[in-house]
Design a protein around this motif. Sequence first.
Motif: not given
Length: 137
Positions: A7, A10, A35, A37-39, A41-42, A54-55
């Motif tokens: 993380e 990322i 991950g 959505t996390t990727l 977002k970045e 957000s998702s």
Amino acid sequence: MERNYTENEINEVATSLLDQSTSKIFLFYGEMGVGKTTLIKEMVKQLGVEDPSSSPSFSIVNEYESNAGLVYHFDFYRINNYTEAYDIGLEDYLYSENYVFIEWPDKINPLLPENATNIYIKANTNGSRNIKIKPMS
């Protein structure tokens, strides 16, 4: 391209994806909670989106304004058939020349363009992630 990342890395992974892809359409494959959505977002943040991202699990699509134009983030987890994506005008988004990020693209296979970048993410036992990137063929 294939690599493992944590993380903490990322930011570097997102930069690499945006810099190396020849397409503005990114398809994210992976299990729930891996991950994706996390990727995304970045990546959205690096494109200059200032609003929190957000998702779009319930809305199916989120739209953001960025330094690079509009950015669309789709989550097709909850659709039952690819025709639902067709009915919301997915093809217009795909051919808009804007950035498009799609989670659960396997649900809409017949609608996917040939020029997309496929991103496969898996969780490793040590908590890191494995990412494989390849152009669609």
